[in-house]
Design an enzyme around this catalytic site. Structure first.
Site, PDB file in Angstrom:
ATOM      1  N   CYS A 165      26.274  43.094 -21.544  1.00 39.60           N
ATOM      2  CA  CYS A 165      26.571  42.167 -20.146  1.00 39.60           C
ATOM      3  C   CYS A 165      26.591  40.669 -21.079  1.00 39.60           C
ATOM      4  O   CYS A 165      25.957  40.217 -22.047  1.00 39.60           O
ATOM      5  CB  CYS A 165      25.289  42.297 -19.473  1.00 39.60           C
ATOM      6  SG  CYS A 165      25.194  40.709 -18.215  1.00 39.60           S
ATOM      7  N   LYS A 213       2.161   4.398   1.275  1.00 42.29           N
ATOM      8  CA  LYS A 213       2.167   5.050   3.045  1.00 42.29           C
ATOM      9  C   LYS A 213       2.014   6.536   3.313  1.00 42.29           C
ATOM     10  O   LYS A 213       2.489   7.937   2.210  1.00 42.29           O
ATOM     11  CB  LYS A 213       3.385   4.938   3.558  1.00 42.29           C
ATOM     12  CG  LYS A 213       4.057   5.443   5.083  1.00 42.29           C
ATOM     13  CD  LYS A 213       4.856   5.700   5.797  1.00 42.29           C
ATOM     14  CE  LYS A 213       5.039   5.011   7.328  1.00 42.29           C
ATOM     15  NZ  LYS A 213       4.741   6.854   7.615  1.00 42.29           N
ATOM     16  N   GLU A 224       1.177  -1.062  -0.200  1.00 41.29           N
ATOM     17  CA  GLU A 224      -0.410  -0.163   0.515  1.00 41.29           C
ATOM     18  C   GLU A 224       0.409   1.033  -0.098  1.00 41.29           C
ATOM     19  O   GLU A 224       1.501   1.374   0.030  1.00 41.29           O
ATOM     20  CB  GLU A 224      -1.009   0.185   1.052  1.00 41.29           C
ATOM     21  CG  GLU A 224      -1.814  -1.164   1.771  1.00 41.29           C
ATOM     22  CD  GLU A 224      -1.973  -1.448   3.341  1.00 41.29           C
ATOM     23  OE1 GLU A 224      -2.153  -0.296   3.413  1.00 41.29           O
ATOM     24  OE2 GLU A 224      -2.690  -2.142   2.958  1.00 41.29           O
ATOM     25  N   ASP A 241       0.797  10.644   3.459  1.00 40.47           N
ATOM     26  CA  ASP A 241       1.800  10.895   4.382  1.00 40.47           C
ATOM     27  C   ASP A 241       0.633  12.511   5.191  1.00 40.47           C
ATOM     28  O   ASP A 241       0.164  13.516   4.885  1.00 40.47           O
ATOM     29  CB  ASP A 241       2.684  11.995   3.840  1.00 40.47           C
ATOM     30  CG  ASP A 241       3.562  12.861   4.824  1.00 40.47           C
ATOM     31  OD1 ASP A 241       3.850  12.540   6.643  1.00 40.47           O
ATOM     32  OD2 ASP A 241       4.572  13.833   4.685  1.00 40.47           O
ATOM     33  N   CYS A 272      25.738  44.800 -11.321  1.00 45.97           N
ATOM     34  CA  CYS A 272      25.275  43.174 -11.931  1.00 45.97           C
ATOM     35  C   CYS A 272      26.799  42.872 -11.573  1.00 45.97           C
ATOM     36  O   CYS A 272      27.710  43.165 -12.320  1.00 45.97           O
ATOM     37  CB  CYS A 272      25.106  43.253 -13.470  1.00 45.97           C
ATOM     38  SG  CYS A 272      25.170  41.836 -14.734  1.00 45.97           S
ATOM     39  N   CYS A 325      28.416  41.846 -15.145  1.00 48.84           N
ATOM     40  CA  CYS A 325      28.641  42.976 -15.818  1.00 48.84           C
ATOM     41  C   CYS A 325      29.318  44.698 -15.906  1.00 48.84           C
ATOM     42  O   CYS A 325      29.507  45.491 -16.142  1.00 48.84           O
ATOM     43  CB  CYS A 325      28.194  42.968 -17.646  1.00 48.84           C
ATOM     44  SG  CYS A 325      26.512  44.048 -17.084  1.00 48.84           S
ATOM     45  N   CYS A 383      19.768  43.378 -14.827  1.00 50.43           N
ATOM     46  CA  CYS A 383      20.679  44.510 -15.004  1.00 50.43           C
ATOM     47  C   CYS A 383      20.491  44.976 -16.880  1.00 50.43           C
ATOM     48  O   CYS A 383      19.606  45.041 -17.087  1.00 50.43           O
ATOM     49  CB  CYS A 383      21.824  43.370 -15.390  1.00 50.43           C
ATOM     50  SG  CYS A 383      23.611  43.812 -16.537  1.00 50.43           S
ATOM     51  N   TYR A 418      -7.935   7.915   3.698  1.00 56.36           N
ATOM     52  CA  TYR A 418      -8.137   6.444   3.132  1.00 56.36           C
ATOM     53  C   TYR A 418      -8.175   5.960   4.356  1.00 56.36           C
ATOM     54  O   TYR A 418      -7.552   6.368   5.286  1.00 56.36           O
ATOM     55  CB  TYR A 418      -6.779   6.479   2.016  1.00 56.36           C
ATOM     56  CG  TYR A 418      -6.640   6.864   0.393  1.00 56.36           C
ATOM     57  CD1 TYR A 418      -7.813   6.625   0.343  1.00 56.36           C
ATOM     58  CD2 TYR A 418      -6.123   7.318   0.028  1.00 56.36           C
ATOM     59  CE1 TYR A 418      -8.573   6.799  -1.535  1.00 56.36           C
ATOM     60  CE2 TYR A 418      -6.143   7.807  -1.070  1.00 56.36           C
ATOM     61  CZ  TYR A 418      -7.419   7.054  -1.824  1.00 56.36           C
ATOM     62  OH  TYR A 418      -7.860   7.710  -2.989  1.00 56.36           O
ATOM     63  N   LYS A 443      10.411   4.014   3.181  1.00 60.51           N
ATOM     64  CA  LYS A 443       9.725   5.382   2.992  1.00 60.51           C
ATOM     65  C   LYS A 443      10.851   5.182   1.228  1.00 60.51           C
ATOM     66  O   LYS A 443      11.676   4.426   1.139  1.00 60.51           O
ATOM     67  CB  LYS A 443      10.936   5.363   4.117  1.00 60.51           C
ATOM     68  CG  LYS A 443      11.027   5.902   5.421  1.00 60.51           C
ATOM     69  CD  LYS A 443       9.077   5.852   6.076  1.00 60.51           C
ATOM     70  CE  LYS A 443       9.087   7.761   6.338  1.00 60.51           C
ATOM     71  NZ  LYS A 443      10.003   7.658   7.789  1.00 60.51           N
TER      72      LYS A 443
END
Ligand code: IVH
Length: 669
Positions: A431, A116, A114, A118, A407, A410, A425, A224, A313
């Protein structure tokens, strides 16, 4: 007292509502729309209000009741709620199977496998078919009585289905929140200025422990079922028990399977892991259970976990690590993205050293600082992200992070326009990070229109450092170009010719080619007409700029920032030195726009813009755009598959332009 007909109607409504609920939550196969369900429910509510003597505690109307007066009371579990032994590696699973085979003296073992889930474990007790208790796991021996909240969860039946139900039944399962429900809930909380939940599990736990069941009722909780506390009156295989519970009205995951041996278990684990990201709920692994109950009894328990079950797991999708530093990456569009440099951490199945922080707003909102312990999340193939900081563990001397003003690629100034999340920039033309894209745009058909200078060629020029900024293009010669891949003498001299031709653009084209943010063809044309020269435009204040038609405060700021960046002025000077001389423009401030008084009709599909973009561009130049052709129409602009409007234009003798004619019209005025 209610009459016979009313009693019957109430019975019918309850049965139908319960059936629809069952179809929706258990069979996952609803036959009516939600609105119809709501209509039936409200009819029942109305009848019950008129006839309170007909109300029963298991009626579908009775999901939201009063809050427990003194918080949740503690209840002892008649059968303890156990935990599961965990496995992470395939070998642990083989060892689990080997031990069972040995103890039971069997060759092949049959298991139920099945997902698991959470979420939050819950025990649901039914007496004479009616839900009487919902209790959390607590320490396994006793938990909290959360019945009033559990009753609000529509996936949980208030009464068991069928005539032949056990006098007492306690089922166990997981209450969880769907991912989509979680996202919607958090968005609502954000909009209301409230604190958001960290993940769906916390949201489910928080929602279930609300003191006001009204609040729980509004949370998108689901359930569930994965087992029963006792097997009295139930089948003797776990997988058959789940089928029986389904018949009683409990939702059971459709991922439950019967498998054989360790290989069957590992195969199930692999398949379920592959499906993980496609689910609308979180699962943190799979659970294997000996399917035969006699065999389960024979295996027994160790401390508080059964020896007949194992949780295998998945790699965790969230881990904690140290944020070493925040660095900034420059994208092709000049957008600056903060990137987290992390102490390497194993998360989501890989070792992660970098994660995205999206933008400055996100960093501020999450208050993430270098040096913090941070939660890193990597789900499936998505880019790892920093979810939050462990603020409590922060060193006293930590400082909030700020975006660099220059920047990193550049050195040009960084701009952050009001109301925009992204910092950029301003050195687009110089650049290195943006060079490719800036040059592509510069050379494109609607900009400088340099024939033969395509993406592939620009790539080579940039990679070989032959071109750093647009002016370098105009210094290329035939021998250099002919030496490049896929180039020859002929194509090289054609390109040099094309470059020569491009040396005299209109001011509008040149401006557009410079790639100033948000300055498209129409805005460039308006700026050119208004200022007449680059020099005057460069000196314009934000106020001057906003006086131009079609220029708002954001565009004005981009233009202003562009001309304040020395690198950009340098590019313009270099272009001029390389012989690029734009054609002077008639200055036209205020008054009439170039297409004022003209009427256009658009028909058929255009290639490089949508019809509404074309309409907006024409209107920005003062034109009227109408939908029907008449003698008054100045010109019809026809794309592909134009239809009857083109015929009408031809019959009325109205001039017709195709898309390249439209380009010229927009570019030349
Ligand atoms: S069986 C004796 N099956 O995992 C067996 N538990 O560590 C008891 N869980 O808190 C649990 N999905 O809430 C089982 N398919 C599943 C499960 C599951 C999630 C949770 C459960 C419990 C924890 C056990």
């Amino acid at each position: 007292m209610a009459d016979q007909a009313t009693r019957q109607r109430v019975d019918v409504l309850r049965r139908e509502l319960n059936d629809h609920n069952y179809r929706y939550y258990v069979l996952d196969d609803p036959t009516i729309p939600d609105a119809e369900y709501d209509r039936l429910l409200s009819e029942l509510e109305t009848l019950e209000e008129k006839h309170p003597d007909l109300v029963t505690s298991d009626s579908p109307t009775q999901r939201v009741g009063a809050a427990p007066a003194a918080g949740f009371e503690t209840v002892a579990h008649q059968v303890p709620m156990l935990s599961l032994a965990n496995a992470f590696a395939d070998d642990d699973v083989r060892e689990f199977d080997r031990r069972i085979r040995e103890q039971l003296d069997r060759e092949v073992i049959e298991y139920a496998a099945e997902p698991k889930l959470d979420g939050v474990a819950i025990a649901l007790r039914y007496e004479r078919g009616e839900l009487v208790l919902g209790a959390t796991r607590g320490d396994g021996r006793s938990g909290e009585n959360v019945t009033s909240n559990v009753r609000t969860i529509r996936a949980i039946p208030l009464r068991l289905r069928g005539a032949d139900v056990p006098s007492v039944l306690e089922v166990r399962g997981e209450i969880f929140m769907t991912r989509s429900g979680f996202a919607a809930l958090n968005q609502g909380l954000t909009e209301a200025g409230d604190k958001t939940f960290v993940n769906p599990r916390n949201a489910a736990a928080g929602s279930l422990r609300q003191l006001d069941p009204d609040v729980t009722a509004r949370r998108p909780l689901h359930f569930y079922c994965y087992g029963a506390a006792t097997s009295d009156g139930l089948p003797q295989r776990h997988s058959d028990i789940l089928d029986a519970l389904r018949e009683f009205g409990f939702p059971v995951s459709n991922q439950v399977e019967r498998v054989q041996g360790a290989d069957g278990l590992l195969d199930y684990h692999r398949r379920t892991l592959a499906d993980r990201d496609g689910l609308d709920y979180d699962i943190d692994g799979v659970v294997y259970k000996l399917d035969d109950l006699d065999q389960q009894r024979e295996m027994g328990f160790v401390s508080r976990a059964p020896r007949w079950a194992l949780a295998h797991k998945f790699p965790a999708q969230e881990e904690i690590t140290r944020l070493l530093d925040i660095e900034v990456q420059v994208g092709r569009t000049g957008a600056l993205t903060p990137v987290a440099r992390l102490k390497p951490v194993f998360v989501g199945g890989v070792t992660v050293t970098n994660a995205t922080l999206h933008n400055l707003d996100e960093i501020r909102r999450k208050d993430v600082r270098p040096g913090d312990q941070v939660v890193v999340r990597r789900a499936g193939d998505v880019i790892p992200e920093v979810v939050r900081s462990m603020v409590e563990q922060r060193p006293a001397d930590s400082r909030p992070w700020t975006m660099p003003e220059q920047c990193p690629a550049c050195g040009s100034a960084v701009e952050q326009v009001e109301g925009e999340a992204v910092a950029r920039c301003t050195g687009g033309l110089v650049c290195p990070a943006q060079r490719m894209r800036a040059l592509e745009h510069f050379a494109s058909r609607t900009a400088m229109d340099i024939d033969g200078l395509g993406t592939r060629l620009i790539e080579q020029l940039v990679e070989r450092d032959l071109v750093k900024s647009p002016a370098d293009l105009f210094r290329l010669d035939v021998p250099t170009l002919a030496g490049l891949e896929r180039m020859a003498e002929k194509s090289a001299s054609n390109l040099v010719e094309a470059l020569d031709k491009a040396r005299q653009p209109s001011l509008a084209r040149l401006l557009f080619a410079l790639g100033i943010r948000e300055v498209g063809g129409v805005t460039a044309a308006n700026l050119a007409r208004y200022f007449g020269s680059l020099e005057r435009l460069a000196e314009a204040s934000i106020e001057d700029l906003t006086a131009v038609p079609d220029v708002g405060p954001v565009v004005a700021e981009h233009v202003h920032n562009f001309f304040n960046e020395p690198h950009n002025l340098e590019v313009i000077r270099a272009l001029s030195e390389a012989g690029v001389k734009y054609r002077p423009e008639q200055v036209q401030q205020g008054g009439e726009l170039p297409l004022t008084g003209k009427t256009y009709v658009l028909t058929g599909a255009l290639e490089s813009r949508t019809r509404s973009e074309a309409k907006a561009a024409l209107e920005a130049l003062g034109a009227k755009v109408t939908s029907s052709v008449s003698k008054k129409t100045t010109t019809v602009i026809a794309g592909s598959d134009p239809g009857s409007k083109l015929e009408k234009a031809e019959s009325l003798g109205v001039p017709v332009l195709d898309e390249s004619g439209l380009d010229e019209l927009l570019g030349s005025v």
